[in-house]
Design a protein around this motif. Structure first.
Motif, short mmCIF file in Angstrom:
data_model
loop_
_atom_site.label_atom_id
_atom_site.label_comp_id
_atom_site.label_asym_id
_atom_site.label_seq_id
_atom_site.Cartn_x
_atom_site.Cartn_y
_atom_site.Cartn_z
N VAL A 186 -4.93 2.21 -4.06
CA VAL A 186 -5.10 1.08 -3.13
C VAL A 186 -6.59 0.80 -2.95
O VAL A 186 -7.36 1.71 -2.65
N ASP A 223 -9.10 -1.64 -0.77
CA ASP A 223 -9.20 -2.54 0.38
C ASP A 223 -10.11 -3.71 0.03
O ASP A 223 -11.27 -3.51 -0.35
N ARG A 257 0.82 -1.22 0.00
CA ARG A 257 0.00 0.00 0.00
C ARG A 257 0.85 1.27 0.00
O ARG A 257 0.40 2.33 -0.44
#
Length: 254
Positions: free
Chosen positions: A176, A178, A170
């Motif tokens: 990024v 999740d 990350r």
């Protein structure tokens, strides 16, 4: 009929998956995937390719991105096996999980992939800390390629990085996403304390497909043909795929 305890486990796991997929859907609807979709679309329109990489179970993410029916044609999957298939490494060294933790193989793997200047690199890693993963992301950045990371925010911050840089995936990536997997990946508990029901592969597959359909929709919206694979198991599938692979310079036999 399934007994009550098993039914509870099934329902608990189904709820854990459904909650995460719903959250990811909401994130996508709010534009949370747009930056990743932008990078993939830009790469393809510039004549580039979307490279996908993952080790262990995260290799499933790369398989969702590259080379499957309904998927984008200008894509390539990177695998640790490439080190043996084209890099001369003994097959015996692929066994176990040691190789994915080795930062020393990342640059060689990146060189074997032949990532071009207009390409984008998508990397999935639930932990986001293994040496090969972080090393490959660093190699991509050094080459000027944007990196999209799919990782567990909860898990990665609770484990120590294994790359000498001290960085997590990350920390290197431009974008990024999740995957919403919990620490340890198991989403439910059976009995008093038995963790079970890993979800990272399911959520990563969903993320991969949302990126894919979003890129395809943008092509269609602009009046262009969406560069998508048809199933090779339907009439005309091979001909359709071969023509578009030739157009985008993709050789699945290499």
């Amino acid at each position: 009929m399934t007994d009550s305890a098993a039914l509870t486990a099934i329902r608990d796991f189904s709820s854990a998956v459904a909650e995460r997929l719903q959250a990811l859907q909401q994130l996508a609807e709010e534009g949370g995937f747009d930056a990743a979709v932008d990078l993939v679309e830009r790469a393809i329109r510039s004549g580039g390719v979307a490279y996908a990489f993952g080790t262990g179970h995260s290799e499933a993410f790369a398989m969702e991105i590259a080379g499957r029916a309904g998927g984008l044609i200008p894509t390539k999957k990177i695998s640790l096996r490439d080190l043996s298939l084209t890099g001369g490494m003994p097959v015996s060294e692929l066994k176990g999980g040691k190789l994915e933790r080795d930062p020393g193989i990342a640059e060689k793997l990146f060189a074997l992939a032949e990532v071009g200047p207009h390409d984008v690199v998508l990397i999935a890693s639930n932990s986001g800390v293994n040496g090969s993963i972080v090393g490959f992301a660093l190699a991509a950045k050094a080459n000027g390629n944007p990196v999209v990371a799919v990782t567990s925010a909860e898990h990665t911050m609770r484990v120590e990085p294994k790359h000498p840089s001290g960085k997590r995936l990350r920390d290197v990536a431009d974008v990024v996403i999740d995957n919403l997997a919990p620490y340890g990946d198991a989403a439910i508990t059976i009995g008093a304390d038995v963790p079970a029901g890993a979800v990272s592969s399911i959520t990563a597959a969903y993320i991969a497909q949302v990126i894919t359909v979003s890129v395809a929709e943008r092509f269609v919206r602009s009046g262009d043909a969406a560069p998508l694979y048809l199933s090779a198991n339907i009439p005309g599938g091979d001909e359709h795929n071969d023509a578009l692979e030739a157009r985008y310079g993709i050789d699945r036999t290499a």
